[in-house]
Design a protein around this motif. Structure first.
Motif, PDB file in Angstrom:
ATOM      1  N   GLN A   1       0.814  -1.215   0.000  1.00 46.81           N
ATOM      2  CA  GLN A   1       0.000   0.000   0.000  1.00 46.81           C
ATOM      3  C   GLN A   1       0.851   1.270   0.000  1.00 46.81           C
TER       4      GLN A   1
ATOM      5  N   GLY B   1     -13.027  -1.217   5.706  1.00 52.35           N
ATOM      6  CA  GLY B   1     -12.591  -0.122   4.857  1.00 52.35           C
ATOM      7  C   GLY B   1     -11.114  -0.326   4.576  1.00 52.35           C
ATOM      8  N   CYS B   2     -10.537   0.505   3.731  1.00 51.24           N
ATOM      9  CA  CYS B   2      -9.140   0.303   3.352  1.00 51.24           C
ATOM     10  C   CYS B   2      -8.565   1.645   2.907  1.00 51.24           C
ATOM     11  N   LEU B   3      -7.371   1.956   3.369  1.00 52.39           N
ATOM     12  CA  LEU B   3      -6.752   3.230   2.978  1.00 52.39           C
ATOM     13  C   LEU B   3      -6.524   3.302   1.471  1.00 52.39           C
TER      14      LEU B   3
ATOM     15  N   HIS C   1      -7.556  -8.924   6.763  1.00 47.69           N
ATOM     16  CA  HIS C   1      -7.618  -7.854   5.761  1.00 47.69           C
ATOM     17  C   HIS C   1      -6.214  -7.476   5.281  1.00 47.69           C
ATOM     18  N   GLU C   2      -5.302  -7.253   6.238  1.00 50.95           N
ATOM     19  CA  GLU C   2      -3.940  -6.842   5.857  1.00 50.95           C
ATOM     20  C   GLU C   2      -3.220  -7.966   5.119  1.00 50.95           C
TER      21      GLU C   2
ATOM     22  N   HIS D   1      -3.724  -8.182   1.475  1.00 51.03           N
ATOM     23  CA  HIS D   1      -2.915  -7.259   0.667  1.00 51.03           C
ATOM     24  C   HIS D   1      -1.625  -7.924   0.195  1.00 51.03           C
TER      25      HIS D   1
HETATM   26 NI    NI Z   1      -6.582  -2.421   3.245  1.00 51.94          NI
END
Ligand code: NI
Length: 187
Positions: free
Chosen positions: A50, A99-101, A142-143, A146
């Protein structure tokens, strides 16, 4: 240093992040910068892709999620996960608004198993094998996604994904209001 966040549409978010070793250049600085970036953008987790780094690494900091009365120990949940692998996922699937940045201003219910077992190295390269449940497991799942090139919108129902399609397209063109610095394709 606060780093710009790579958003939906950037190809690095779709790649499998390779393991790193102790010699990974600038690792300590990267971890510090990731924490700084995450705090500045009010996230609870951030994975290296990210911020544009192809590295199997994510951080979490749920210490500001104090309002979750049923999960009081979240306030100590601040960690670095290096070369993590989820070895087992089990338990009832439950739905939680994620949610996600990298996908600003979109939240969607995602269903995932309640428990995870994982292996990883911490910042001092000590090996750990641990189990997590509830919101902690959820943040990790979630992480972790990624690092395998997956985003939470891949896990929502197809109708919902279709409904947010235009918003996703707008994000990938940088047409999104957010308070932190982002990088989008062709920028
Ligand atoms: Ni995320």
């Amino acid at each position: 240093m606060i780093l710009p966040v790579y958003v939906y549409g950037m190809s690095i978010l779709r790649k499998i992040a390779p393991e790193i070793d102790k010699d990974y250049k600038g690792l300590d600085q990267l971890i510090d910068d990731m924490f700084e970036t995450m705090v500045a953008s009010e996230g609870v987790g951030l994975a290296a892709p990210q911020v544009g780094k192809a590295a199997r690494l994510f951080i979490v900091d749920a210490t500001r999620m104090e309002d979750m009365d049923d999960e009081p120990d979240l306030k100590d949940f601040k960690k670095v996960f290096i070369n993590p692998y989820i070895t087992e996922e089990w338990g009832d699937k439950w739905s939680f608004s994620e949610g996600c940045l990298s996908i600003p201003n979109i939240r969607e219910d995602v269903s995932r198993p309640s428990y995870v077992k994982m292996e990883y190295y911490d910042r001092d390269w000590n090996f750990h094998e641990e189990e997590y449940e509830g919101v902690k497991a959820r943040i990790i799942q979630h992480e972790y996604d990624h690092l395998d090139g997956r985003l939470f919108v891949d896990r929502i129902n197809p109708l919902r994904k279709k409904l947010i399609g235009q918003k996703l397209k707008a994000i990938s063109r940088g047409r999104v209001d957010c308070d932190y610095k982002i990088i989008y394709p062709n920028k």
